[in-house]
Design a protein around this motif. Sequence first.
Motif, PDB file in Angstrom:
ATOM      1  N   ALA A  40       0.848  -1.197  -0.036  1.00 24.33           N
ATOM      2  CA  ALA A  40      -0.111   0.040  -0.012  1.00 24.33           C
ATOM      3  C   ALA A  40       0.771   1.188  -0.149  1.00 24.33           C
ATOM      4  CB  ALA A  40      -0.946   0.111   1.160  1.00 24.33           C
ATOM      5  N   TYR A  41       1.790   1.269   0.872  1.00 29.11           N
ATOM      6  CA  TYR A  41       2.806   2.388   1.020  1.00 29.11           C
ATOM      7  C   TYR A  41       3.590   2.462  -0.441  1.00 29.11           C
ATOM      8  CZ  TYR A  41       6.853   5.153   2.601  1.00 29.11           C
ATOM      9  OH  TYR A  41       7.707   6.162   2.624  1.00 29.11           O
ATOM     10  N   LEU A  42       3.973   1.470  -0.944  1.00 26.79           N
ATOM     11  CA  LEU A  42       4.852   1.537  -2.208  1.00 26.79           C
ATOM     12  C   LEU A  42       3.788   1.880  -3.419  1.00 26.79           C
ATOM     13  CD1 LEU A  42       7.578   0.598  -3.657  1.00 26.79           C
ATOM     14  CD2 LEU A  42       6.348  -1.535  -4.206  1.00 26.79           C
ATOM     15  N   GLY A  43       2.639   1.525  -3.606  1.00 24.92           N
ATOM     16  CA  GLY A  43       1.938   1.657  -4.577  1.00 24.92           C
ATOM     17  C   GLY A  43       1.365   3.286  -4.468  1.00 24.92           C
ATOM     18  N   LEU A  44       1.176   3.670  -3.285  1.00 22.69           N
ATOM     19  CA  LEU A  44       0.838   5.166  -3.186  1.00 22.69           C
ATOM     20  C   LEU A  44       1.987   6.154  -3.507  1.00 22.69           C
ATOM     21  CD1 LEU A  44      -1.387   4.736  -0.028  1.00 22.69           C
ATOM     22  CD2 LEU A  44      -2.128   5.505  -2.022  1.00 22.69           C
ATOM     23  N   ILE A  45       3.356   5.618  -3.647  1.00 24.84           N
ATOM     24  CA  ILE A  45       4.455   6.660  -3.771  1.00 24.84           C
ATOM     25  C   ILE A  45       4.697   6.420  -5.402  1.00 24.84           C
ATOM     26  CG2 ILE A  45       6.852   6.837  -3.554  1.00 24.84           C
ATOM     27  CD1 ILE A  45       6.424   6.031  -0.439  1.00 24.84           C
ATOM     28  N   VAL A  46       4.627   4.973  -5.870  1.00 25.60           N
ATOM     29  CA  VAL A  46       5.280   4.936  -7.270  1.00 25.60           C
ATOM     30  C   VAL A  46       4.322   4.401  -8.078  1.00 25.60           C
ATOM     31  CG1 VAL A  46       7.656   4.267  -6.173  1.00 25.60           C
ATOM     32  CG2 VAL A  46       6.352   2.433  -7.016  1.00 25.60           C
ATOM     33  N   GLY A  47       3.086   4.171  -7.787  1.00 29.28           N
ATOM     34  CA  GLY A  47       1.973   3.998  -8.581  1.00 29.28           C
ATOM     35  C   GLY A  47       2.081   2.691  -9.065  1.00 29.28           C
ATOM     36  N   MET A  48       2.762   1.616  -8.407  1.00 32.90           N
ATOM     37  CA  MET A  48       2.577   0.034  -8.788  1.00 32.90           C
ATOM     38  C   MET A  48       2.886  -0.535  -7.637  1.00 32.90           C
ATOM     39  SD  MET A  48       6.224  -0.427 -11.028  1.00 32.90           S
ATOM     40  CE  MET A  48       5.772   1.110 -12.167  1.00 32.90           C
ATOM     41  N   THR A  49       2.674  -1.901  -7.355  1.00 31.10           N
ATOM     42  CA  THR A  49       2.928  -3.010  -6.437  1.00 31.10           C
ATOM     43  C   THR A  49       3.801  -3.957  -7.071  1.00 31.10           C
ATOM     44  OG1 THR A  49       0.894  -4.124  -6.778  1.00 31.10           O
ATOM     45  CG2 THR A  49       0.832  -2.260  -5.183  1.00 31.10           C
ATOM     46  N   VAL A  50       4.235  -4.976  -6.062  1.00 34.54           N
ATOM     47  CA  VAL A  50       5.155  -5.940  -6.818  1.00 34.54           C
ATOM     48  C   VAL A  50       4.387  -7.164  -5.997  1.00 34.54           C
ATOM     49  CG1 VAL A  50       7.208  -4.708  -6.957  1.00 34.54           C
ATOM     50  CG2 VAL A  50       6.809  -5.593  -4.724  1.00 34.54           C
ATOM     51  N   SER A  51       4.552  -8.145  -6.618  1.00 34.22           N
ATOM     52  CA  SER A  51       4.215  -9.466  -6.238  1.00 34.22           C
ATOM     53  C   SER A  51       4.774  -9.892  -5.119  1.00 34.22           C
ATOM     54  CB  SER A  51       4.459 -10.721  -7.346  1.00 34.22           C
ATOM     55  OG  SER A  51       3.815 -11.896  -6.810  1.00 34.22           O
ATOM     56  N   ALA A  52       3.929 -10.536  -3.889  1.00 35.05           N
ATOM     57  CA  ALA A  52       4.479 -10.995  -2.778  1.00 35.05           C
ATOM     58  C   ALA A  52       4.594 -12.434  -2.797  1.00 35.05           C
ATOM     59  CB  ALA A  52       3.390 -10.252  -1.608  1.00 35.05           C
ATOM     60  N   GLU A 151       4.220 -16.009 -13.217  1.00 35.25           N
ATOM     61  CA  GLU A 151       4.770 -15.813 -11.660  1.00 35.25           C
ATOM     62  C   GLU A 151       4.144 -16.986 -10.936  1.00 35.25           C
ATOM     63  OE1 GLU A 151       3.897 -11.501 -13.154  1.00 35.25           O
ATOM     64  OE2 GLU A 151       3.024 -13.732 -13.302  1.00 35.25           O
ATOM     65  N   GLY A 152       3.082 -17.695 -11.438  1.00 39.95           N
ATOM     66  CA  GLY A 152       2.584 -18.989 -10.538  1.00 39.95           C
ATOM     67  C   GLY A 152       3.650 -19.844 -10.527  1.00 39.95           C
ATOM     68  N   THR A 153       4.351 -20.132 -12.164  1.00 42.47           N
ATOM     69  CA  THR A 153       5.370 -21.210 -12.344  1.00 42.47           C
ATOM     70  C   THR A 153       6.622 -20.907 -11.559  1.00 42.47           C
ATOM     71  OG1 THR A 153       4.288 -21.505 -14.450  1.00 42.47           O
ATOM     72  CG2 THR A 153       6.418 -22.303 -14.215  1.00 42.47           C
ATOM     73  N   ALA A 154       7.070 -19.620 -11.555  1.00 43.95           N
ATOM     74  CA  ALA A 154       8.272 -19.326 -10.833  1.00 43.95           C
ATOM     75  C   ALA A 154       8.203 -19.610  -9.262  1.00 43.95           C
ATOM     76  CB  ALA A 154       8.318 -17.805 -11.090  1.00 43.95           C
ATOM     77  N   CYS A 155       6.930 -19.258  -8.785  1.00 42.42           N
ATOM     78  CA  CYS A 155       6.783 -19.315  -7.238  1.00 42.42           C
ATOM     79  C   CYS A 155       6.815 -20.926  -7.083  1.00 42.42           C
ATOM     80  CB  CYS A 155       5.553 -18.966  -6.893  1.00 42.42           C
ATOM     81  SG  CYS A 155       5.269 -18.900  -4.946  1.00 42.42           S
ATOM     82  N   ALA A 156       6.368 -21.830  -7.890  1.00 40.02           N
ATOM     83  CA  ALA A 156       6.424 -23.159  -7.800  1.00 40.02           C
ATOM     84  C   ALA A 156       7.955 -23.689  -7.882  1.00 40.02           C
ATOM     85  CB  ALA A 156       5.627 -23.930  -8.896  1.00 40.02           C
ATOM     86  N   GLU A 157       8.594 -23.097  -8.658  1.00 42.75           N
ATOM     87  CA  GLU A 157       9.851 -23.478  -8.799  1.00 42.75           C
ATOM     88  C   GLU A 157      10.797 -23.224  -7.690  1.00 42.75           C
ATOM     89  OE1 GLU A 157      11.607 -21.378 -12.191  1.00 42.75           O
ATOM     90  OE2 GLU A 157      10.436 -22.578 -13.666  1.00 42.75           O
ATOM     91  N   VAL A 158      10.429 -21.999  -6.837  1.00 44.76           N
ATOM     92  CA  VAL A 158      10.957 -21.639  -5.768  1.00 44.76           C
ATOM     93  C   VAL A 158      10.848 -22.410  -4.871  1.00 44.76           C
ATOM     94  CG1 VAL A 158      10.952 -19.898  -3.912  1.00 44.76           C
ATOM     95  CG2 VAL A 158      11.198 -19.144  -6.403  1.00 44.76           C
ATOM     96  N   LEU A 159       9.469 -23.160  -4.686  1.00 52.14           N
ATOM     97  CA  LEU A 159       9.065 -23.998  -3.767  1.00 52.14           C
ATOM     98  C   LEU A 159       9.750 -25.342  -3.805  1.00 52.14           C
ATOM     99  CD1 LEU A 159       5.088 -23.181  -3.428  1.00 52.14           C
ATOM    100  CD2 LEU A 159       6.929 -22.915  -1.533  1.00 52.14           C
ATOM    101  N   LEU A 160      10.017 -25.732  -5.122  1.00 51.96           N
ATOM    102  CA  LEU A 160      10.703 -27.008  -5.490  1.00 51.96           C
ATOM    103  C   LEU A 160      11.891 -27.071  -5.142  1.00 51.96           C
ATOM    104  CD1 LEU A 160       8.501 -27.926  -8.614  1.00 51.96           C
ATOM    105  CD2 LEU A 160       8.303 -28.901  -6.231  1.00 51.96           C
ATOM    106  N   SER A 433      -5.603 -16.908  -9.294  1.00 53.53           N
ATOM    107  CA  SER A 433      -5.426 -18.003 -10.587  1.00 53.53           C
ATOM    108  C   SER A 433      -3.816 -18.160 -10.342  1.00 53.53           C
ATOM    109  CB  SER A 433      -5.551 -17.050 -11.755  1.00 53.53           C
ATOM    110  OG  SER A 433      -4.875 -15.977 -12.042  1.00 53.53           O
ATOM    111  N   GLN A 434      -2.885 -17.338 -10.079  1.00 61.49           N
ATOM    112  CA  GLN A 434      -1.525 -17.623  -9.832  1.00 61.49           C
ATOM    113  C   GLN A 434      -1.009 -18.389  -8.796  1.00 61.49           C
ATOM    114  OE1 GLN A 434       0.666 -16.649 -12.406  1.00 61.49           O
ATOM    115  NE2 GLN A 434       0.419 -14.650 -13.035  1.00 61.49           N
TER     116      GLN A 434
END
Length: 630
Positions: A40-52, A151-160, A433-434
């Motif tokens: 929320a803080y980041l998006g209000l400053i730079v106008g975008m958020t990043v995946s958590a 992003e969903g596939t990348a997260c699965a790779e991290v978990l694996l 969905s991700q």
Amino acid sequence: MEKKNEFKPYIPADKIVPEFTVTSIVIGIILAVVFGAANAYLGLIVGMTVSASIPAAVISMGIIRVILRKDSILENNLVQTIGSAGESVAAGAIFTLPALFIWAEEGKIAFPSMMTIFLVALFGGVLGICFMVPLRQALIVEEHGTLPFPEGTACAEVLLAGEEGGAKAGTVFAGLGIAAAYKFIADGFKLFPSEIGYAFKSYAGSQIGIQVLPALAGVGFICGPKISSYMLAGGTLSWFVLMPAIALFGADATIFPGTAPISELLAANGPSALWSNYIKYIGAGAVATGGMISLIKSFPLIVRTFKQAMSSMSKKRSNTTLVRTQQDLPMPILLVVLLVIVVAIWLIPAFPVSPLGSLIIVIFGFFFATVSSRMVGLIGSSNNPVSGMAIATLIIATLALKATGTTGTKGMVGAIAIGGIICVIAAIAEDTSQDLKTGFIVGATPKKQQIGELIGVIVSAAAIGGVLYLLNEAWSYGSKELPAAQATMMKMLVEGIMNAELPWGLILIGVFIAIVVEIIKVPVMPFAVGMYLPFSLSAGIMAGGAVRFLVEKIKGTDEEKKARTDKGVLFTSGLIAGEGITGILLAGFAVAKLDVALKFSLPQVGSLIIFIALLGGLFALCMKAKPAKK
């Protein structure tokens, strides 16, 4: 009979391992609140958020595997499922709801109640999940191998790759700690200025500068050099072309919406006065046009997507004895929830709509949820035109309310509330969905993930109101500290349609700049956001993008380059979270009137040296990364 034998998940369907546990729920809830507030803080400053999702998964592995000595990939997956919901609720809320606070500051309406904010976020989040459940079979299972869901596939790779969880979690926590200390020293103790700049007297109206903050470097590294350079190009156009042109041709003239001659504005407040009086309207026109262009360009895909999803849903199996990895929340329960929300939107005064209007909100929401969830499968979250969907909804809602006699402030508030629900629906649908794609690969139970998403939404919806109030109390939305680009632009659109109060000349300049940028095949949205935001902010983001450029260009194998980039992404995710959390803490100090500033501070050159040292540390950390042993 189960027909699907093509794909075998990591955890087989007939194997039961810990998944929906107290540990995963508690850690997930904490991360949902933390990443929701930070984004929320980041998006209000730079106008975008990043995946958590990936940071949440890595932190989860660090806690569950290393500290608690447990080994369960499905618990870690549920943590990131719950945790990432916070970021999505925050994204949907901050792009619309701060408009209500700005109107309240202007004395047009009362401040929105915590309950109103909670209900907008809750209804949007729950609807987004409900709509995604029947789409899971169509988009995740039947389209596996067709829709990549990056992003969903990348997260699965991290978990694996979980055996590295401790080391990877350490990288995230290191970034978090460094950014927290950096931010506290810069903006808490004020040992050195967090923004440095110089206004050119011989080129009136222009000013060069940079915000030397870790989160900006983090955003630039994650977005990469291309997106960062587009933002910098937009900022360059505003601060070195448009503003000097206004200063040169305006001179002693008073131009609406300014209330004093341009020469007086410059003398009193410097170039930033031109930004706040003129450029933000031009930037808003460009941002709105960029959102609409992305929506129009996606329209053939949107229609095709919706047809395919509906066709796949109609073929869904009627077999009631589904294996663990194919179990969803029951449709009768989802239909009851949908009916309750439709009635609630109709009856609650914050949403001034008829029963038909309430039903239309749900229909629009389902359409955009379907589109959003499939499009992130094709092109990833960062390219999904959520803002375009929100703008289209806002324009239609405002026109519909005005046509039905709901005008003035009541109509404006209603339009923002409706737009907020749709924005949250689209954001949560893409996140769900991700997450379900990640779960499909690792062998999670969809029903448990969907319940986890609901938990994340409820907790985040309850927390986001407090975060919005705290940040507004500390710095006010629309200010230099909190530009709130999208929300300010949405406010302008609603006002323009309802009251014809807008400086349309400035907005149309932005519209046609965006069209020119599209014609020369430059991505409009990052360019337009760069136009809207202060140049110093885009410069800070570009610094992070430059580090990513060097990391990717220096010689090495593809595996080595990937290892460097992955390590940098984890570290900079920590930087963003650390600064966001500290920003919330400093907002609390500001509201409580607790001054921790020191009596002295370093000159601007000191800020630049410290920031360069941070960037150098990021570069060195990336270059030390080694590919994982196979």
